[in-house]
Design a protein around this motif. Structure first.
Motif, PDB file in Angstrom:
ATOM      1  N   LEU A 259     -43.170 -55.710 -27.674  1.00 54.32           N
ATOM      2  CA  LEU A 259     -42.896 -55.934 -29.091  1.00 54.32           C
ATOM      3  C   LEU A 259     -44.048 -56.668 -29.759  1.00 54.32           C
ATOM      4  N   ALA A 260     -44.384 -56.234 -30.953  1.00 50.54           N
ATOM      5  CA  ALA A 260     -45.408 -56.936 -31.735  1.00 50.54           C
ATOM      6  C   ALA A 260     -44.833 -58.255 -32.234  1.00 50.54           C
ATOM      7  N   LYS A 261     -45.663 -59.268 -32.317  1.00 48.16           N
ATOM      8  CA  LYS A 261     -45.222 -60.571 -32.823  1.00 48.16           C
ATOM      9  C   LYS A 261     -44.836 -60.445 -34.284  1.00 48.16           C
ATOM     10  N   ASN A 262     -43.610 -60.888 -34.604  1.00 42.69           N
ATOM     11  CA  ASN A 262     -43.104 -60.785 -35.972  1.00 42.69           C
ATOM     12  C   ASN A 262     -43.470 -62.036 -36.758  1.00 42.69           C
ATOM     13  N   LYS A 263     -44.045 -61.835 -37.949  1.00 48.16           N
ATOM     14  CA  LYS A 263     -44.483 -62.962 -38.781  1.00 48.16           C
ATOM     15  C   LYS A 263     -43.323 -63.873 -39.180  1.00 48.16           C
ATOM     16  N   ASP A 264     -42.138 -63.268 -39.312  1.00 47.18           N
ATOM     17  CA  ASP A 264     -40.978 -64.045 -39.766  1.00 47.18           C
ATOM     18  C   ASP A 264     -40.159 -64.603 -38.612  1.00 47.18           C
ATOM     19  N   GLU A 265     -40.702 -64.527 -37.409  1.00 46.83           N
ATOM     20  CA  GLU A 265     -39.923 -64.895 -36.227  1.00 46.83           C
ATOM     21  C   GLU A 265     -39.425 -66.333 -36.305  1.00 46.83           C
ATOM     22  N   ASP A 266     -40.274 -67.232 -36.801  1.00 51.33           N
ATOM     23  CA  ASP A 266     -39.895 -68.640 -36.816  1.00 51.33           C
ATOM     24  C   ASP A 266     -38.923 -68.981 -37.934  1.00 51.33           C
ATOM     25  N   THR A 267     -38.773 -68.078 -38.902  1.00 47.65           N
ATOM     26  CA  THR A 267     -37.879 -68.350 -40.032  1.00 47.65           C
ATOM     27  C   THR A 267     -36.526 -67.667 -39.873  1.00 47.65           C
ATOM     28  N   LEU A 268     -36.300 -67.075 -38.714  1.00 52.79           N
ATOM     29  CA  LEU A 268     -35.022 -66.382 -38.485  1.00 52.79           C
ATOM     30  C   LEU A 268     -33.888 -67.402 -38.513  1.00 52.79           C
ATOM     31  N   ASP A 269     -32.981 -67.227 -39.447  1.00 46.07           N
ATOM     32  CA  ASP A 269     -31.898 -68.201 -39.612  1.00 46.07           C
ATOM     33  C   ASP A 269     -30.601 -67.630 -39.035  1.00 46.07           C
TER      34      ASP A 269
END
Length: 531
Positions: A259-269
């Motif tokens: 899987l490609a690293k998702n830019k929004d990964e850290d903001t997943l609520d």
């Protein structure tokens, strides 16, 4: 004239179900059955005794698929009302923030497993709302759900399209198994391309390319066990293939493999769902799978006990025939109206009471479902089976009457005309006939019931492998789910999409056509080498 009258009911059926203000299958199929009945009595001069016996036989035979449908609906209504489905929605949505991972886990692997257990349109109805809840556009999700729900369909609802769909043809057990084996092989090759086309309906090629390793891991995790199981069994390929694929896809996604690293990964609520709740939510599905395996394995005594046809009670029902109850609770009506026609229903072996109803009854106290909600689950399930019952009765009566007459039957006449027109090239067209059946009926099972006899006749007259042609019919019935009006309307209503049926159809017809091309190529070049 014989050819015209033989093919006329099928053409009329297609017209009634695709015209403007089209009739639903539960209205059109009984009417067409009546047309076939009139043709048999007046033109073919079939005696009323034979016609009546076939109608009674069809009404008894329809109890098999309708009880499976009831069981599947009951199981899904329980899952929804008990809250199990809602927990699974939350859990599936927290596994990975990557959109391709979410689409593959929920739209592909999870739907694959649900198709194996329930079939009859439930995968799209369950998976699509989860994806919309994760923020994907409803219209695009509807298209993806329809295209994804094709590969597992020939073995949906514990293999009902295969073992029941071809039931009227009275094939040997070994031939039905080989049909399933060939179907799975064809589907497996289609699975290399079709899920990518489904993903493209929601995300761009760049995103697919960046996550291609994960996509193919998820595809392989479902398809490899699916194809292997189909070599020895035609009930479990989709159910077990989907379960294994879902487990592997979830584990791989959690580790971010492929899987490609998702830019929004850290903001997943998303609050993680407690493991205890996930285990509880998966308990009914796990129990369902365990019961199915235990009652289907040849090495255990239960399968033989449930199929025991040794007479326990027998009595005459007037001119209707001899009613027989066996020790395995197989109910059989013999010599219907003094003809050689028999019909039976296996109460314990048909996957309805066991495992669906039993699983729900065991799970109700586990989820502390109230009496009023339990009543709602059962009453609602009965109501939902009304329309499928009418469609299946019409389909079975039509098919059984079209088979009357042996070599001079309506299906043989149609088969001769198809064989004369296409000869050895019928394998190029066979899957599309199956797709037409699913398009107007909304069911791979009904498509196989409707056109299985025509396909068999065409193959025998053309000198082509009957097993291969029936496998193509089964594949066609599955790929036809993409363009089936019933399924499009159903998923649109679930997602509250208005007046977009034409838009959806224009998009899903392209992968359906490609599916048929792949099926024909595998049938012509690969299957002759392997079988």
């Amino acid at each position: 004239m014989a050819l015209f009258l033989s093919i006329f009911p099928i053409i009329l059926l297609i017209y009634l179900m695709v015209k403007r203000n089209a009739l639903p299958s539960y209205v059109a199929l009984p009417w067409i059955a009546a047309v076939v009945l009139i043709i048999q009595l007046i033109f073919f001069e079939t005696d009323i005794q034979t016609v009546s016996a076939n109608i009674v036989s069809a009404i008894i035979a329809v109890q098999t698929p309708i009880t499976v449908i009831f069981g599947a609906i009951l199981f899904n209504r329980f899952s929804e009302i008990s809250g199990a489905t809602n927990i699974l929605r939350k859990w599936l949505g927290t596994i990975s923030p990557n959109p391709v991972a979410q689409l593959m886990i929920i739209g592909w692997a999870f739907a694959f497993m649900i198709e194996g257990a329930s079939g009859f349109g439930t995968p799209a109805a369950i998976a699509a709302p989860i994806l919309v809840g994760l923020g994907f556009p409803a219209l695009r999700v509807a298209m993806l759900a329809l295209v994804m729900n094709s590969v597992p369909v020939s073995f949906g609802a514990v293999g009902t399209p295969t073992w029941f769909g071809f039931g009227p043809l009275r094939l040997a057990e070994a031939q039905i198994l080989e049909i399933g084996s060939m179907s799975a092989l064809i589907h497996s090759f289609a699975a290399l391309i079709i899920p990518l086309m489904a993903l493209k309906l929601v995300v761009g090629w760049k995103e697919i390319k960046n996550n291609l390793v994960f996509v193919y891991i998820s595809i392989a995790a479902c398809v490899i066990p699916y194809a292997l199981i189909a070599q020895v069994n035609y009930e479990f390929p989709s159910l077990l293939g989907g379960a294994i694929g879902l487990l592997v896809s979830v584990l791989v996604a959690k580790r971010g493999i492929g899987l490609a690293k998702n830019k929004d990964e850290d903001t997943l609520d998303n609050q993680p769902v407690p493991t205890s709740q996930v285990v509880k939510a998966l308990f009914p599905t796990g129990l369902l799978i365990v019961i199915l395996i235990v009652t289907r394995l040849q090495q255990l005594p239960f399968k033989a006990m449930m199929n025991d046809a040794t007479t326990w009670i027998s009595f005459q029902l007037g001119s209707l025939g001899m009613f027989d109850i066996s020790y395995g609770l197989v109910f059989t009506l013999k010599s219907i109206f003094a003809t050689s026609i028999n019909a039976s229903y296996k109460l314990l072996y048909v996957p309805a009471l066991i495992p669906f109803v039993i699983t729900v009854l065991i799970a109700l106290p586990v989820f502390a479902v109230s009496g009023s909600k339990t009543k709602d689950i059962f009453v609602g399930s009965f109501k939902q089976t009304r329309n499928p019952f009418l469609a299946l009765v019409g389909a079975l009566i039509m098919v059984k009457l079209m088979l009357v007459g042996g070599d001079d039957s309506m299906v043989k006449i149609i088969g001769k005309s198809f064989a004369a027109a296409t000869g050895e090239y019928w394998t190029l067209f066979a899957s599309y006939l199956g797709a037409v059946g699913a398009f107007f009926s909304g069911s791979n099972t009904v498509s196989n019931l409707t056109f299985g006899s025509v396909q068999l006749s065409t193959a025998e007259i053309s000198g082509i492998s009957a097993t291969l042609v029936l496998a193509l019919q089964s594949v066609g019935g599955a790929m036809g789910n993409m363009v089936c009006i019933n399924n499009i309307v159903a998923v649109s209503s679930v997602l509250k999409i208005d007046n977009q049926e034409g838009t959806i159809l224009k998009e899903t017809v392209i992968p359906m056509i490609l599916y048929g091309i792949i099926a024909a190529l595998v049938a012509m070049f690969l299957i002759p080498i392997l079988y």
